[in-house]
Motif scaffolding. Structure first.
Motif, mmCIF file in Angstrom:
data_model
loop_
_atom_site.group_PDB
_atom_site.id
_atom_site.type_symbol
_atom_site.label_atom_id
_atom_site.label_comp_id
_atom_site.label_asym_id
_atom_site.label_seq_id
_atom_site.Cartn_x
_atom_site.Cartn_y
_atom_site.Cartn_z
ATOM 1 N N SER A 108 0.828 -1.205 0.000
ATOM 2 C CA SER A 108 0.000 0.000 0.000
ATOM 3 C C SER A 108 0.859 1.251 0.000
ATOM 4 N N LYS A 109 1.931 1.222 0.786
ATOM 5 C CA LYS A 109 2.834 2.370 0.839
ATOM 6 C C LYS A 109 3.522 2.592 -0.497
ATOM 7 N N GLN A 110 3.903 1.488 -1.158
ATOM 8 C CA GLN A 110 4.530 1.607 -2.472
ATOM 9 C C GLN A 110 3.569 2.205 -3.482
ATOM 10 N N GLN A 111 2.280 1.779 -3.401
ATOM 11 C CA GLN A 111 1.290 2.328 -4.319
ATOM 12 C C GLN A 111 1.089 3.810 -4.067
ATOM 13 N N GLN A 112 1.096 4.213 -2.790
ATOM 14 C CA GLN A 112 0.967 5.635 -2.476
ATOM 15 C C GLN A 112 2.151 6.411 -3.028
ATOM 16 N N ASN A 113 3.341 5.829 -2.937
ATOM 17 C CA ASN A 113 4.528 6.506 -3.450
ATOM 18 C C ASN A 113 4.495 6.630 -4.970
ATOM 19 N N GLN A 114 3.771 5.709 -5.645
ATOM 20 C CA GLN A 114 3.689 5.758 -7.092
ATOM 21 C C GLN A 114 2.641 6.743 -7.581
ATOM 22 N N THR A 115 1.768 7.243 -6.680
ATOM 23 C CA THR A 115 0.747 8.198 -7.070
ATOM 24 C C THR A 115 1.396 9.498 -7.528
ATOM 25 N N LEU A 116 0.900 10.040 -8.675
ATOM 26 C CA LEU A 116 1.480 11.267 -9.205
ATOM 27 C C LEU A 116 1.219 12.430 -8.267
ATOM 28 N N ASP A 117 2.215 13.227 -8.062
ATOM 29 C CA ASP A 117 2.127 14.404 -7.218
ATOM 30 C C ASP A 117 1.754 15.595 -8.092
ATOM 31 N N LEU A 118 0.629 16.254 -7.776
ATOM 32 C CA LEU A 118 0.191 17.385 -8.594
ATOM 33 C C LEU A 118 1.185 18.541 -8.579
ATOM 34 N N SER A 119 2.090 18.551 -7.603
ATOM 35 C CA SER A 119 3.095 19.615 -7.591
ATOM 36 C C SER A 119 4.047 19.479 -8.770
ATOM 37 N N ASP A 120 4.049 18.317 -9.440
ATOM 38 C CA ASP A 120 4.870 18.121 -10.622
ATOM 39 C C ASP A 120 4.070 18.279 -11.912
ATOM 40 N N HIS B 246 0.612 25.781 -7.610
ATOM 41 C CA HIS B 246 0.993 25.719 -6.200
ATOM 42 C C HIS B 246 1.946 26.862 -5.811
ATOM 43 N N THR B 247 2.673 27.408 -6.795
ATOM 44 C CA THR B 247 3.546 28.553 -6.527
ATOM 45 C C THR B 247 2.969 29.835 -7.121
#
Length: 323
Positions: A28-40, A64-65
């Motif tokens: 589950s943690k790995q899947q969360q880490n694979q989720t795209l970050d909208l900051s990128d 975001h900025t």
């Protein structure tokens, strides 16, 4: 002996359960880490017309900025073109720079460089582009006072453009939207009249099918797939250039929604971070805009937000995520 074996079995079962729970937690943690970050993720704009010059400038905006920053300009100034993002790249397709174009160039976010790729089969401006099933499609447009109903797609593996089944109707200033496995060609004009018609392309049957008409005729407007509907806003036609409506494919019906704050044609409509952004364009009296407004789905209202780096119309815009 039986009692001893029972306790061993019980301990082994508990151990296996703990192991499985740990594995699930790690996965589950790995899947969360694979989720795209909208900051990128960034909204990119390129080219267009500022009222004086046809532009090659490109910028990206990070919500975001709250800042626009320039990136390398396109190799060719482009007006009346369209741009799409696919596979961490921008594709600037066709348009006009003093000459009408069928050329295509792509911007790689990893190298920060533009390069030319295969040209379309025909010269197009006032066309539209979209991505469906990992394939870039282009439909409609105009060249030499001929309005097209032809469509083509980019075969990336061999760097070639191939024709697909033509639309039933000639369209320039149309919107082409990929939504829930289909292509939708919406509105535009045929050089004689503004259109409110829509047709849908099935890539399996390779056929176009007429669908429900919009409430208003629209050309040089903007459309986008957003949540479970298609949204359209602005444009020439029999509306007030501020109006917006949504299409629900489940009911095959169009429904008006709140109008934009400003009248806009030759604008762009971007869906990002659960909101819609209407960018730039021109007013009825041909005032070129640098304003941006945001539609909040929850409040169902348009609100003013940041400005573009320039007053521009007929430009390219797309969201791209750095992977």
């Amino acid at each position: 002996m039986f009692k001893y074996n029972y306790y061993c079995f019980l301990l082994l079962t508990i151990f296996n359960c703990i192991y499985c729970l740990n594995a699930i937690a790690i996965n589950s943690k790995q899947q969360q880490n694979q989720t795209l970050d909208l900051s990128d993720s960034f909204i990119h704009i390129c080219g267009g017309l500022d009222g004086i010059s046809i532009l090659s400038d490109c910028y990206y905006y990070n919500i975001h900025t709250n800042q626009w920053q320039s990136i390398q300009s396109m190799s060719t100034p482009r007006d009346d073109f369209n741009m799409i993002s696919y596979d961490s790249k921008l594709y600037a397709i066709g348009g006009y720079n003093g000459n009408y174009l069928n050329s295509v160039e792509t911007y790689d976010t990893k190298t920060s460089q533009w390069k030319s790729i295969a040209s379309m089969n025909i010269i197009r401006h006032y066309h539209d582009v979209t991505v469906l099933d990992n394939t870039i499609y282009v439909c409609g447009g105009e060249y030499g006072n001929v309005v097209f109903k032809s469509c083509e797609y980019y075969f990336k593996a061999i760097d070639e453009w191939h024709f697909v089944t033509a639309m039933a109707t000639e369209r320039r200033g149309l919107a082409l939207v990929a939504h829930e496995g289909y292509l939708y060609a919406i509105g535009g004009d045929n050089a004689n009249e503004y259109l409110n018609t829509m047709e849908r392309y099935d890539t399996v049957s390779q056929q176009w099918q007429p669908m429900a008409n919009m409430k208003y005729t629209r050309s040089y407007f903007a459309a986008v797939s957003y949540l479970d509907k298609i949204y359209v806003c602005g444009g020439f036609g029999n509306s007030d250039w501020k109006s917006c409506e949504t299409y629900d494919p489940q009911t095959n019906q169009w429904t008006p929604i709140a109008s934009m704050l400003s009248e806009r044609a030759s604008l762009k409509l971007i869906a990002f971070d659960d909101k819609l952004y209407a960018l730039g364009g021109r007013t009825i009296d041909d005032h070129i805009l640098d304003t941006v407004e945001m539609y909040d789905y929850k409040s169902k209202q348009w609100l003013p937000t940041t400005s573009l780096p320039k007053h521009i119309k007929q430009f390219g815009a797309s969201v791209i995520t750095k992977l």
